[in-house]
Scaffold this motif. Structure first.
Motif, PDB file in Angstrom:
ATOM      1  N   MET B   1      11.998   8.155  -4.863  1.00  0.00           N
ATOM      2  CA  MET B   1      10.405   8.209  -5.274  1.00  0.00           C
ATOM      3  C   MET B   1       9.678   7.930  -3.895  1.00  0.00           C
ATOM      4  SD  MET B   1      10.992   8.766  -8.197  1.00  0.00           S
ATOM      5  CE  MET B   1      12.611   9.111  -8.353  1.00  0.00           C
ATOM      6  N   THR B   3       5.381   7.302  -1.954  1.00  0.00           N
ATOM      7  CA  THR B   3       3.957   7.375  -1.793  1.00  0.00           C
ATOM      8  C   THR B   3       3.927   8.511  -0.872  1.00  0.00           C
ATOM      9  OG1 THR B   3       3.827   5.910  -0.396  1.00  0.00           O
ATOM     10  CG2 THR B   3       3.581   5.113  -2.756  1.00  0.00           C
ATOM     11  N   ILE B  26      -1.316   9.647  -2.554  1.00  0.00           N
ATOM     12  CA  ILE B  26      -0.639  10.049  -3.997  1.00  0.00           C
ATOM     13  C   ILE B  26       0.329   8.649  -4.260  1.00  0.00           C
ATOM     14  CG2 ILE B  26       0.872  11.517  -5.085  1.00  0.00           C
ATOM     15  CD1 ILE B  26      -0.364  13.728  -3.504  1.00  0.00           C
ATOM     16  N   ASP B  27       0.294   8.077  -5.129  1.00  0.00           N
ATOM     17  CA  ASP B  27       0.816   6.994  -5.566  1.00  0.00           C
ATOM     18  C   ASP B  27       2.450   7.185  -5.776  1.00  0.00           C
ATOM     19  OD1 ASP B  27      -0.896   5.127  -4.750  1.00  0.00           O
ATOM     20  OD2 ASP B  27      -1.935   5.241  -6.889  1.00  0.00           O
ATOM     21  N   ASP B  28       3.344   6.446  -5.663  1.00  0.00           N
ATOM     22  CA  ASP B  28       4.577   6.714  -6.303  1.00  0.00           C
ATOM     23  C   ASP B  28       4.669   7.025  -7.817  1.00  0.00           C
ATOM     24  OD1 ASP B  28       7.392   6.563  -6.465  1.00  0.00           O
ATOM     25  OD2 ASP B  28       7.566   4.271  -6.247  1.00  0.00           O
ATOM     26  N   GLY B  29       5.373   7.776  -8.210  1.00  0.00           N
ATOM     27  CA  GLY B  29       5.405   8.199  -9.585  1.00  0.00           C
ATOM     28  C   GLY B  29       4.272   9.017 -10.269  1.00  0.00           C
ATOM     29  N   GLU B  30       3.433   9.297  -9.387  1.00  0.00           N
ATOM     30  CA  GLU B  30       2.084   9.896  -9.961  1.00  0.00           C
ATOM     31  C   GLU B  30       2.151  11.491  -9.976  1.00  0.00           C
ATOM     32  OE1 GLU B  30      -2.677   9.271  -9.133  1.00  0.00           O
ATOM     33  OE2 GLU B  30      -1.603   9.298  -7.301  1.00  0.00           O
ATOM     34  N   LEU B 154      10.233  13.754  -4.070  1.00  0.00           N
ATOM     35  CA  LEU B 154       9.064  14.509  -4.431  1.00  0.00           C
ATOM     36  C   LEU B 154       9.221  15.841  -5.052  1.00  0.00           C
ATOM     37  CD1 LEU B 154       5.906  14.584  -3.815  1.00  0.00           C
ATOM     38  CD2 LEU B 154       6.552  15.526  -1.631  1.00  0.00           C
ATOM     39  N   THR B 186       7.480  11.649  -8.217  1.00  0.00           N
ATOM     40  CA  THR B 186       6.290  11.739  -7.610  1.00  0.00           C
ATOM     41  C   THR B 186       6.030  13.395  -7.608  1.00  0.00           C
ATOM     42  OG1 THR B 186       6.528  10.012  -6.231  1.00  0.00           O
ATOM     43  CG2 THR B 186       4.540  11.379  -5.906  1.00  0.00           C
ATOM     44  N   THR B 187       5.207  13.709  -8.146  1.00  0.00           N
ATOM     45  CA  THR B 187       5.064  15.202  -8.432  1.00  0.00           C
ATOM     46  C   THR B 187       3.730  15.886  -8.073  1.00  0.00           C
ATOM     47  OG1 THR B 187       6.537  15.288 -10.257  1.00  0.00           O
ATOM     48  CG2 THR B 187       5.269  17.162 -10.279  1.00  0.00           C
TER      49      THR B 187
END
Lengths: 318, 358, 368
Positions: B1, B3, B26-30, B154, B186-187
């Motif tokens: 994961m 950022t 872009i945040d982690d897991g967002e 990612l 993160t996608t």
């Protein structure tokens, strides 16, 4: 009753006029092509077989019907085994070194650099293919002949410090004709494989890069599997053309020295059109080339996708 | 994961500048979606993330570390293409196992992980097939499995749904969203379809001509579009945009004066009002005449000729209740009105227009 | 405390990524370098002989093979090309690039004019207006009293030029016409022998015609076309026909059916639709086939050598061949180069102009 009879008559006449137009169309569209093909492919094959059973010679007169040409080919012609062996060696070496491997390398290399540079190098390699054979042969002779002015000797004597000029046509004539034919053969594979590589979707390479494949892995896992059919095609096609074409050999070494480059095709030519003028014997020898010619051409046809080539016509009227 | 951060990223191809200057975090897991019309630079952005394109300037940061020139193979990103890009000569199993080949994973584990990934996207029974024997939806799932099998830091999705038919697109939309929520990877989704972006993403980056027009939640983009472009791009049927002139607390559109409240805007402006925010009413509002009717199933779209010009009005409920040629009155709530400065095309906050009473 | 810990972790990660970036940069450079090294190394042996031909044509005299001009030319031109190339990657803008190239090539041209210029002349092209250009050898040979050296009587080069043009041009016209008709029929009509007629063309286009040299010679002799231009022209028509039909069929396949359907609905017959609507759609194919056949006819050697004998019917290939034979003793490479250049240029021009069309030809239904 009368009406139905009339209908039937109209239908019948429509059918027959349709049939008539079908025949006329076929004759008009297809006729000329098949006439030409029949005259220059089918007729010569039979003529070849026919004259191979005669004693047609320089006087262009037939005096007897005989099988002695075939006896001669199978039994008494002492040169033939060596010629065949030489042919296999020449065809095999040219095919494996240049017409497939080196052509593939050129296609891979020129498609891995920028488009302009790639086009430039491909254009260089197309020079031999674009030149008339006579001119191309002259360049080879000038490059490798034994005098100290040939290109090879200039380079060797001035740059490599060789004392005496060498004559490649004397010392390694076979390699001279392998290289001369290979330079042209390589460009054939280069063109076909370049367009095959170009038609591989770019996304496959992007996906492979993200999947962790390096450049060599991409070539191995993505490019090469996609080139299987083009490579098979090139292999068969080039086998056929190497077996039968001889104009560069004729122009560069003339089959010499001491028959060192006399491969089968040029052997036939010399028998028929050389000083001896043995057309009948030449025809018999040529027959043995017609056979593999037909077989390889059939093979080439087998690997091409006939069903895809023949889509059903969507208009039925003639 | 991870950022992700774009710091003043630029991208040129020869003389053509695709991305002039882009900053984005872009945040982690967002789950972020890059939304925009074709040619807006969203795919270029995605390819820079993947490591297929190299940025021409600026910094690309993964977890705060600069990765500009790191090869795609070293970034551990999973990617799904619009064309799926399955390797045509490999079976489904080999396709999914391909990324593991370069990680020197032992055979037993490869098999386990491939099966897990296939299970996850429900293609476990197709492992021995070849891509050409699969339907579009199945190919899509295999491509997803291949992207996920290596536990990517990612996940990149390049228009993954646009080759599917409408009903399948709906199913896959939900599935991908659920999968992402479960895996917390993160996608980044690239799409030109606003519905895809708004339904799937936590945040949307709306782009045009290589520039970010707005970053925000789907709701932000709909309610408070930062620019005329975003207003026009998001929302269906499209927003009504009318040229006007503001002065002395009045807004003149097509010679028709409207009242202007709040912070007074002056000069050339664009008035934006969404078709669904216009209502037909018996009294008050503006007079108009129905020109054209487009039934849309559970809604009906009217094109009406009003003093402001031609405007679209959306009325919910099936079946048209008005006929062409009918004279009606329309009105809107001042809260729903958007005003944009003409020229800069940006939203003017605080200004509201209403139909002048009387 | 914890803050520094995170920082240390960061730098650790950054170091890892930097290492990867460094490796990526290095491998990219290594890849480019090795690709260019390979391509340059293998291309030199191809380019140099052609360049030599060019310099010889404009510089060589009768004193034998001459590399006085070749090596200085290479020494001047190679750095110029390399500089152009390097500048293309260094230049910051188009204008910047243009200025740089201008300077590079100005210097090159001046250097070339000073160093090589004095050696250049057009004397080798005298064959274009003096048919008996080989008188000089006659004198040399006579002087050396060499009885074995038989001198060929040369026709004017223009006679050979027109002969080649006639053979190539007529063959092209006939092949394009016939192959368009047949290609259309095979592509668009349903008839009993459709599959087999396509198979025939496919098989024959791979079949090597040089194998049939002897029987074709005999047939030509029988029908009295031996040693005639028409005979050779017809043979080329025959050789190229299967390939041309196959290529044209491929181009017809790509024409949308709807075009023809709408022509039929508008009242045209099939034949009218073919001429007015379909043929214009395959003009690229006709150009490709035309160029291909023309070049084949222009360059043909073996059949010309065997089927033609009188020197008034020499084609360019035979003319060049005999000029080479004539100077086999290495007397004058200049004139051979000039003739070779004269012969090669139409081919190169055609290939260059028409490459866009030639590349559209799909070879042999390649995809399996």
């Amino acid at each position: 009753m009368g009406a139905t009879a009339e209908d039937a008559a109209i239908r019948a006449s429509a059918r027959s006029s349709m049939k008539g137009r079908e025949r006329a169309n076929m004759a008009m569209f297809l006729g000329p092509a098949f006439l030409v093909v029949g005259f220059f492919f089918v007729v010569p094959v039979f003529v070849d077989i026919a004259i191979s059973f005669t004693d047609l010679g320089r006087e262009l007169r037939i005096t007897e019907i005989t099988t002695k040409n075939y006896e001669r080919a199978f039994v008494s012609d002492r040169q033939l085994p060596a010629v065949i062996w030489r042919t296999l060696w020449y065809v095999g070496a040219t095919l494996l070194i240049f017409n497939t491997t080196f052509g593939l390398l050129l296609a891979l290399a020129t498609t891995s650099i920028s488009r302009t540079s790639g086009t430039f190098f491909r254009a260089v390699w197309l020079l031999p293919r674009m030149s008339p054979s006579v001119v191309y042969a002259i360049l080879w002779v000038w490059s490798v002949h034994g005098g100290d002015t040939s290109l090879v000797n200039q380079v060797l004597m001035h740059l490599a410090g060789t004392e005496e000029p060498i004559d490649l046509r004397q010392t390694s004539p076979m390699w001279v004709i392998i290289f001369a034919n290979g330079f042209i053969g390589a460009s054939f594979a280069m063109i076909i494989l370049t367009s095959a590589i170009r038609s591989i979707p770019g996304h496959l390479y992007h996906a492979a890069r993200c999947d962790g494949a390096g450049s060599l892995a991409r070539v191995w896992h993505i490019t090469l599997p996609q080139l299987r059919w083009p490579l098979t095609y090139i292999f068969i096609w080039q086998t056929l053309s190497l077996l039968t074409s001889f104009e560069y050999i004729l122009l560069i070494t003339g089959g010499g020295p001491f028959r060192a480059t006399t491969v089968y095709a040029i052997f036939i030519f010399q028998r028929a059109f050389g000083s001896s003028g043995q057309y009948a014997y030449g025809a018999a020898l040529a027959f043995f080339l017609i056979v593999p010619g037909v077989i390889l051409a059939l093979l080439l046809w087998r690997i091409s996708n006939m069903r895809r080539l023949l889509q059903r016509p969507r208009i039925e009227v003639q | 994961m991870a950022t992700i951060e774009f710091r003043r990223i630029q991208k040129q191809f020869g003389d053509v500048t695709v991305i002039p200057d882009m900053s984005l975090k872009i945040d982690d897991g967002e789950f972020v979606s890059l939304l925009g019309p074709s040619g807006c630079g969203k795919s270029t952005t995605l390819f820079m993330l993947a490591g297929i394109y190299l940025p021409s300037g600026g910094d690309l940061l993964f977890d705060g570390a600069r990765v500009n020139e790191v090869e795609a193979r070293d970034r551990n990103v999973g990617i799904v293409f619009q064309s799926y890009a399955l390797y045509p000569h490999m079976t489904v199993f080999k396709n999914i196992a391909f990324p593991l080949k370069f990680k020197k994973v032992p055979d037993a584990e490869v098999s386990r992980r491939v099966h897990d990934a296939a299970e996850l996207v429900r293609v476990a029974e197709l492992l021995e097939r070849r891509p050409e024997q699969l339907s579009g939806g199945q190919q899509q799932r295999v491509a997803l499995a291949r992207a996920l099998v290596k536990d990517p830091t990612l996940l990149l999705l390049d228009e993954p749904l646009s080759n599917l038919d409408a009903s399948l697109r709906l199913v896959m939309r939900t599935e991908i969203k659920a999968l992402q929520e479960r895996l917390k990877v993160t996608t980044v989704l690239v799409t030109h379809d606003q519905v895809e972006a708004t339904t799937m993403a936590d945040r949307i980056v709306c782009m045009s001509d290589g520039k970010i027009e707005q970053i925000g939640t789907p709701d932000d983009l709909y309610r408070r579009p930062a620019s005329r472009f975003v207003a026009a791009f998001v929302g269906s049927p499209p927003i009504n945009l009318l040229d006007g002139y503001a002065a002395d607390g009045r807004l003149i559109v097509n010679d028709h004066p409207l009242a202007l409240e709040g912070e007074p805007a002056t000069g050339e402006v664009i008035l934006g009002i969404r078709p669904e925010h216009l209502q037909f009413m018996a009294t008050g509002g503006l007079e108009c005449r129905i020109d054209q009717i487009e039934p849309m199933g559970r809604e009906t779209l009217y094109v009406a000729d009003s003093p402001l010009g031609n405007i679209r009005v959306l009325e919910s409920g099936a079946g048209a209740r008005h006929a062409p040629g009918e004279n009606l009155r329309i009105g809107f709530h001042p809260e729903h009105v958007l005003l944009f400065e003409r020229g800069r095309e940006t939203l003017i906050t605080g200004a509201r227009a209403s139909v002048r009473q009387g | 405390m914890s803050g520094t810990g995170i920082d240390a972790g960061r730098t650790e990660a950054q170091r890892h990524w930097d290492e990867l970036a460094f490796r990526a940069r290095r491998s990219r450079r290594a890849k480019d370098a090795s690709l260019f090294t390979f391509l340059i190394a293998v291309s030199i042996p191809v380019i140099v002989p052609y360049f030599w031909l060019l310099t010889l044509a404009f510089s060589a005299g009768m004193e034998g093979v001459d590399t006085k001009v070749l090596w200085p030319s290479i020494l001047i031109l190679v750095p110029a090309v390399v500089a152009t190339w390097v500048w293309a990657t260094l230049a910051r803008s188009r204008r910047h690039a243009m200025t740089g190239w201008g300077i590079i090539w100005l210097v090159t041209i001046v250097l070339y004019a000073v160093i090589v210029g004095p050696h250049l002349h057009l004397y080798n092209f005298r064959f274009l207006y003096i048919p008996e250009f080989n008188t000089a050898y006659r004198e040399i040979v006579a002087a050396e009293d060499n009885p074995e050296f038989s001198l060929t009587s040369f026709p004017s080069v223009w006679s050979a030029f027109w002969n080649s043009l006639f053979i190539a041009g007529t063959a092209t016209l006939i092949v394009v016409t016939i192959s368009s008709l047949a290609g259309y029929y095979i592509s668009r009509f349903q008839y009993r022998f459709r599959a087999s007629s396509l198979a025939t063309m496919l098989i024959l286009h791979a079949f090597p015609t040089t194998v049939l040299l002897i029987p074709i010679f005999i047939v030509m002799w029988q029908i009295g076309l031996l040693d005639t231009l028409t005979g050779v022209m017809l043979v080329i028509v025959g050789i190229e026909m299967p390939f041309a039909v196959f290529i044209m069929k491929g181009f017809f396949d790509a024409v949308p059916w709807e075009i023809e359907m709408s022509a039929l609905t508008d009242g045209a017959t099939r034949r009218q639709a073919f001429v007015r609507v379909v043929l214009p759609q395959v003009s690229n194919g006709m150009i490709a086939v035309a160029v291909f056949v023309f070049i084949r006819g222009w360059e043909e050697f073996i059949f010309v050598l065997t089927l033609l004998s009188s020197n008034v019917r020499w084609t360019m290939s035979l003319y060049t061949f005999f000029v080479t034979e004539e100077t086999n003793l290495g007397v004058d490479y200049g004139i051979v180069s000039a003739v070779g250049l004269f012969y090669i240029i139409p081919s190169f021009l055609l290939y260059t102009i028409a490459q866009k069309y030639l590349l559209q030809m799909t070879v042999g239904g390649l995809k399996g």
